[in-house]
Design a protein around this motif. Structure first.
Motif, PDB file in Angstrom:
ATOM      1  N   LEU A 195       0.903  -1.123  -0.091  1.00  0.00           N
ATOM      2  CA  LEU A 195       0.006   0.007  -0.278  1.00  0.00           C
ATOM      3  C   LEU A 195       0.920   1.156  -0.175  1.00  0.00           C
ATOM      4  O   LEU A 195       1.890   1.501   0.870  1.00  0.00           O
ATOM      5  N   PRO A 196       0.763   2.268  -0.890  1.00  0.00           N
ATOM      6  CA  PRO A 196       1.499   3.264  -0.855  1.00  0.00           C
ATOM      7  C   PRO A 196       0.960   4.118   0.076  1.00  0.00           C
ATOM      8  O   PRO A 196      -0.367   4.215   0.712  1.00  0.00           O
ATOM      9  N   GLY A 197       1.813   5.260   0.845  1.00  0.00           N
ATOM     10  CA  GLY A 197       1.207   5.900   1.785  1.00  0.00           C
ATOM     11  C   GLY A 197       0.957   7.345   1.487  1.00  0.00           C
ATOM     12  O   GLY A 197       0.647   7.514   0.220  1.00  0.00           O
ATOM     13  N   LEU A 198       0.810   8.453   2.139  1.00  0.00           N
ATOM     14  CA  LEU A 198       0.261   9.543   2.096  1.00  0.00           C
ATOM     15  C   LEU A 198       1.176  10.358   0.803  1.00  0.00           C
ATOM     16  O   LEU A 198       0.391  11.139  -0.076  1.00  0.00           O
ATOM     17  N   ASP A 199       2.372  10.145   0.877  1.00  0.00           N
ATOM     18  CA  ASP A 199       3.136  10.882  -0.293  1.00  0.00           C
ATOM     19  C   ASP A 199       3.359   9.724  -1.544  1.00  0.00           C
ATOM     20  O   ASP A 199       4.062  10.384  -2.297  1.00  0.00           O
ATOM     21  N   GLY A 200       2.762   8.753  -1.394  1.00  0.00           N
ATOM     22  CA  GLY A 200       3.043   7.881  -2.654  1.00  0.00           C
ATOM     23  C   GLY A 200       4.026   6.780  -2.500  1.00  0.00           C
ATOM     24  O   GLY A 200       4.086   6.091  -3.271  1.00  0.00           O
ATOM     25  N   ARG A 201       4.992   6.967  -1.466  1.00  0.00           N
ATOM     26  CA  ARG A 201       5.989   6.011  -1.214  1.00  0.00           C
ATOM     27  C   ARG A 201       5.452   4.878  -0.567  1.00  0.00           C
ATOM     28  O   ARG A 201       4.299   5.161   0.149  1.00  0.00           O
ATOM     29  N   LYS A 202       6.060   3.882  -0.305  1.00  0.00           N
ATOM     30  CA  LYS A 202       5.343   2.668   0.287  1.00  0.00           C
ATOM     31  C   LYS A 202       5.106   3.130   1.437  1.00  0.00           C
ATOM     32  O   LYS A 202       5.922   3.946   2.266  1.00  0.00           O
ATOM     33  N   MET A 203       4.009   2.794   2.157  1.00  0.00           N
ATOM     34  CA  MET A 203       3.490   3.165   3.490  1.00  0.00           C
ATOM     35  C   MET A 203       4.389   2.440   4.553  1.00  0.00           C
ATOM     36  O   MET A 203       4.265   1.208   4.644  1.00  0.00           O
ATOM     37  N   SER A 204       4.985   3.350   5.308  1.00  0.00           N
ATOM     38  CA  SER A 204       6.056   2.741   6.379  1.00  0.00           C
ATOM     39  C   SER A 204       6.138   4.134   7.180  1.00  0.00           C
ATOM     40  O   SER A 204       6.455   4.988   7.037  1.00  0.00           O
ATOM     41  N   LYS A 205       6.487   3.338   8.259  1.00  0.00           N
ATOM     42  CA  LYS A 205       6.751   4.415   9.866  1.00  0.00           C
ATOM     43  C   LYS A 205       8.128   5.050   9.470  1.00  0.00           C
ATOM     44  O   LYS A 205       8.084   6.133   9.910  1.00  0.00           O
ATOM     45  N   SER A 206       8.763   4.439   8.782  1.00  0.00           N
ATOM     46  CA  SER A 206      10.194   5.193   8.771  1.00  0.00           C
ATOM     47  C   SER A 206      10.155   6.272   7.731  1.00  0.00           C
ATOM     48  O   SER A 206      10.780   7.396   7.701  1.00  0.00           O
ATOM     49  N   TYR A 207       8.918   6.330   6.917  1.00  0.00           N
ATOM     50  CA  TYR A 207       8.999   7.639   6.195  1.00  0.00           C
ATOM     51  C   TYR A 207       7.649   8.495   6.569  1.00  0.00           C
ATOM     52  O   TYR A 207       7.372   9.429   5.941  1.00  0.00           O
ATOM     53  N   ASP A 208       7.230   8.198   7.714  1.00  0.00           N
ATOM     54  CA  ASP A 208       6.508   9.031   8.605  1.00  0.00           C
ATOM     55  C   ASP A 208       5.085   9.456   7.495  1.00  0.00           C
ATOM     56  O   ASP A 208       4.765  10.400   7.502  1.00  0.00           O
ATOM     57  N   ASN A 209       4.698   8.529   6.876  1.00  0.00           N
ATOM     58  CA  ASN A 209       3.559   8.539   5.622  1.00  0.00           C
ATOM     59  C   ASN A 209       2.093   7.673   5.927  1.00  0.00           C
ATOM     60  O   ASN A 209       1.607   7.337   5.229  1.00  0.00           O
ATOM     61  N   THR A 210       2.327   7.206   7.088  1.00  0.00           N
ATOM     62  CA  THR A 210       1.309   6.220   7.376  1.00  0.00           C
ATOM     63  C   THR A 210      -0.174   6.760   7.896  1.00  0.00           C
ATOM     64  O   THR A 210      -0.287   7.751   8.095  1.00  0.00           O
ATOM     65  N   ILE A 211      -1.052   5.714   7.312  1.00  0.00           N
ATOM     66  CA  ILE A 211      -2.483   5.977   8.011  1.00  0.00           C
ATOM     67  C   ILE A 211      -2.546   5.037   9.134  1.00  0.00           C
ATOM     68  O   ILE A 211      -2.608   3.852   8.760  1.00  0.00           O
ATOM     69  N   PRO A 212      -2.862   5.331  10.226  1.00  0.00           N
ATOM     70  CA  PRO A 212      -3.431   4.391  11.257  1.00  0.00           C
ATOM     71  C   PRO A 212      -4.578   3.509  11.055  1.00  0.00           C
ATOM     72  O   PRO A 212      -5.398   4.115  10.683  1.00  0.00           O
ATOM     73  N   LEU A 213      -4.167   2.377  11.417  1.00  0.00           N
ATOM     74  CA  LEU A 213      -5.572   1.369  11.322  1.00  0.00           C
ATOM     75  C   LEU A 213      -6.566   1.652  12.125  1.00  0.00           C
ATOM     76  O   LEU A 213      -7.530   1.880  11.911  1.00  0.00           O
ATOM     77  N   PHE A 214      -6.233   1.429  13.625  1.00  0.00           N
ATOM     78  CA  PHE A 214      -7.473   1.897  14.571  1.00  0.00           C
ATOM     79  C   PHE A 214      -7.078   3.025  15.492  1.00  0.00           C
ATOM     80  O   PHE A 214      -8.000   3.771  15.647  1.00  0.00           O
ATOM     81  N   GLU A 215      -5.798   3.396  15.529  1.00  0.00           N
ATOM     82  CA  GLU A 215      -5.549   4.664  16.595  1.00  0.00           C
ATOM     83  C   GLU A 215      -6.134   5.816  16.031  1.00  0.00           C
ATOM     84  O   GLU A 215      -5.946   6.152  14.851  1.00  0.00           O
ATOM     85  N   GLY A 216      -6.689   6.536  16.805  1.00  0.00           N
ATOM     86  CA  GLY A 216      -7.198   7.934  16.585  1.00  0.00           C
ATOM     87  C   GLY A 216      -8.813   7.828  16.189  1.00  0.00           C
ATOM     88  O   GLY A 216      -9.349   8.853  15.985  1.00  0.00           O
ATOM     89  N   GLY A 217      -9.317   7.000  15.937  1.00  0.00           N
ATOM     90  CA  GLY A 217     -10.636   6.521  15.804  1.00  0.00           C
ATOM     91  C   GLY A 217     -11.014   6.994  14.521  1.00  0.00           C
ATOM     92  O   GLY A 217     -10.235   7.262  13.628  1.00  0.00           O
ATOM     93  N   SER A 218     -12.474   7.102  14.099  1.00  0.00           N
ATOM     94  CA  SER A 218     -12.693   7.459  12.623  1.00  0.00           C
ATOM     95  C   SER A 218     -12.325   8.818  12.327  1.00  0.00           C
ATOM     96  O   SER A 218     -12.268   9.108  11.165  1.00  0.00           O
ATOM     97  N   ARG A 219     -12.362   9.577  13.474  1.00  0.00           N
ATOM     98  CA  ARG A 219     -11.898  11.093  13.247  1.00  0.00           C
ATOM     99  C   ARG A 219     -10.526  11.153  12.581  1.00  0.00           C
ATOM    100  O   ARG A 219      -9.973  11.882  11.586  1.00  0.00           O
ATOM    101  N   GLY A 220      -9.686  10.453  13.302  1.00  0.00           N
ATOM    102  CA  GLY A 220      -8.409  10.401  12.954  1.00  0.00           C
ATOM    103  C   GLY A 220      -8.193   9.557  11.668  1.00  0.00           C
ATOM    104  O   GLY A 220      -7.237   9.951  10.947  1.00  0.00           O
ATOM    105  N   LEU A 221      -8.913   8.671  11.092  1.00  0.00           N
ATOM    106  CA  LEU A 221      -8.691   8.104   9.989  1.00  0.00           C
ATOM    107  C   LEU A 221      -8.981   9.210   8.767  1.00  0.00           C
ATOM    108  O   LEU A 221      -8.423   9.353   7.848  1.00  0.00           O
TER     109      LEU A 221
END
Ligand code: TRP
Length: 449
Positions: A195-221
């Motif tokens: 899955l690509p992340g926010l910036d189009g690179r692979k979604m990865s914690k080390s790129y800081d481009n992730t979408i959290p799965l559950f954390e932050g609730g639906s508003r966070g999503l």
């Protein structure tokens, strides 16, 4: 026979949408297939290699277990457990360590990369490298070989570890003779979605481009999705669907038809804001209900604990007898010592005893009782009382033909390879081990008397 599929989940970090699409969702789908006997476990001993913060290790382990369960892992069908709840794994790790060539471990990618980094920095080659990192592949081999897994689904970076597990298994077989392990094979998901992340690179914690799965609730999503990078074309302007990761993420949560319609709408001028709203609705429809389940499990850690304990019990039902056989193979068995060890008769006149009886069907059986009167074993039925008598005589004679087998939830006594008697069943492996010990003591007493 069902194919045994086994994989470990390293418990570092909190899962994001990329982990869900790339690993969690496909693994859960695979575990549901008929003919698959899936073993999924949390590799929390492996987590100690990298992480030094106990609080983070504990949180990650808890969050991961809750995530997999909330995402639909069927813990009744799958054997789902924590590595650290199965002491036979580190025990096997040592047996394997003693046949593993040091040179093999020198070649492990993760260790070599650290050495190369040190060398490049002009440091001592082993600076800051723990023996834990060095031993990583042996612990992983133990994870796999303890359960005779056929298939190990892993990412490409793990192929070398599976090859090492095969190598280590072969060395063990060669050293001790016999076929002690199933040779595992890596199962590489060629088409597993990245899955690509926010910036189009692979979604990865080390790129800081992730979408959290559950954390932050639906508003966070929703908020994360609003930050997906798009170009500046306005509403009504034709857009290139491939100019943003929005479209790829949409694809992972939609049917082919829906995906086609979404692309077309963008080409026809759908506003980015509206497109993000549609993506949010799709993702939320799938993971919203899971998030509720996740939050519920996080609020009730004792439920997760009970499920994991049950998983550990199932796993140990296999690992305990496996390790007993392996200990035997390397000369650390308990059964082989039985015939040779002289045993003092207990003081007083109380000793273990055998008692014959006829069962409801008129067949001849016997029981073995401990010195304290506890029932230990019940024999199979014999039509002929003479045979039942011979079997009892065999138990009074020190001989290699008698063998005790810890079958996980009960103990079996075999005579010349055939089951002669068995204990009652216990869900608790500790209870079974203590029963096994009691039976050995009782047999020693019978033979000494
Ligand atoms: N090393 C694996 C990873 O980082 C995790 C793991 C630990 C594993 N033990 C395993 C995977 C056994 C498969 C089998 O992904």
């Amino acid at each position: 026979m069902a194919k045994r599929v086994l994989t470990g989940i390293t418990t570092t970090g909190i899962p994001h949408l990329g982990n869900y699409v790339g690993a969690i969702r496909p693994a859960i789908a695979a575990s549901r297939e008929a003919g698959v006997d899936a073993f999924y476990f949390m590799a929390d001993y492996h987590a100690l290699i990298k992480a030094g913060d106990p609080k983070r290790v504990a949180e990650s382990r808890q969050a991961l277990a809750a995530t997999w369960l909330a995402a639909g892992l069927d813990h009744e069908k799958v054997t789902f457990y924590r590595q650290s709840d199965v002491p036979e794994i580190p025990e096997l790790c040592w047996l394997l360590t003693c046949v593993t060539a040091k040179g093999l471990l020198n070649r492990a990618h993760a260790y070599k990369a650290s050495v190369d980094q040190n060398t490049a920095a002009g440091e001592d080659p082993d600076a800051g490298i723990t023996a834990g990192l060095y031993m990583y592949p042996v612990l992983m081999a133990a994870d796999i070989l303890a359960f005779d897994a056929h298939w190990v689904p892993v990412g490409r970076d793990q192929i070398q570890h599976i090859e090492m597990a095969r190598d280590i298994a072969q060395r063990f077989n060669h050293r001790y003779g016999g076929d002690h392990f199933v040779q595992p094979e890596a199962l590489i998901e060629e088409h597993s979605a990245i899955l690509p992340g926010l910036d189009g690179r692979k979604m990865s914690k080390s790129y800081d481009n992730t979408i959290p799965l559950f954390e932050g609730g639906s508003r966070g999503l929703k908020e994360s999705i609003s930050r997906i990078v798009t170009d500046s074309r306005g509403p009504g302007e034709a857009k290139d669907p491939d100019s943003t990761s929005l479209t790829m993420i949409y694809r992972s949560f939609a049917s082919d038809t829906q995906y086609g319609e979404f692309r077309q709408a963008l080409e026809q001028g759908l506003a980015w804001g509206e497109a993000k709203q549609q993506l949010f609705a799709r993702v939320e429809a799938e993971i919203g209900p899971m998030r509720d389940a996740y939050e519920d499990l996080q609020a009730h850690p004792e439920r997760v604990e009970a499920i994991l304990q049950d998983g550990a019990r199932k796993a140990r039902a296999l690992a305990v007898p496996k390790l007993a056989a392996l200990r035997e193979a390397v000369g650390l068995g308990r059964a082989s010592a039985m015939a040779a060890r002289p045993v003092a008769k207990p003081k007083g006149d109380k000793s273990a005893r055998l008692a014959s009886f006829r069962d409801d069907l008129g067949q001849f059986r016997f029981r073995l009782f401990a010195a304290d009167g506890r029932e230990l074993l019940l024999s199979v039925p014999f039509a002929d009382p003479k045979q039942a008598g011979q079997a009892q005589a065999a138990l009074r004679t020190p001989s290699a033909a008698v063998e005790l087998v810890n079958a996980g939830d009960h103990v079996e006594l075999k005579l010349n390879g055939e089951v002669l008697a068995h204990s009652s069943s216990h869900p608790d492996v500790e209870a079974v081990s203590s029963l096994e010990f009691g039976i050995r003591q009782a047999l020693d007493q019978l033979q000494a008397g």
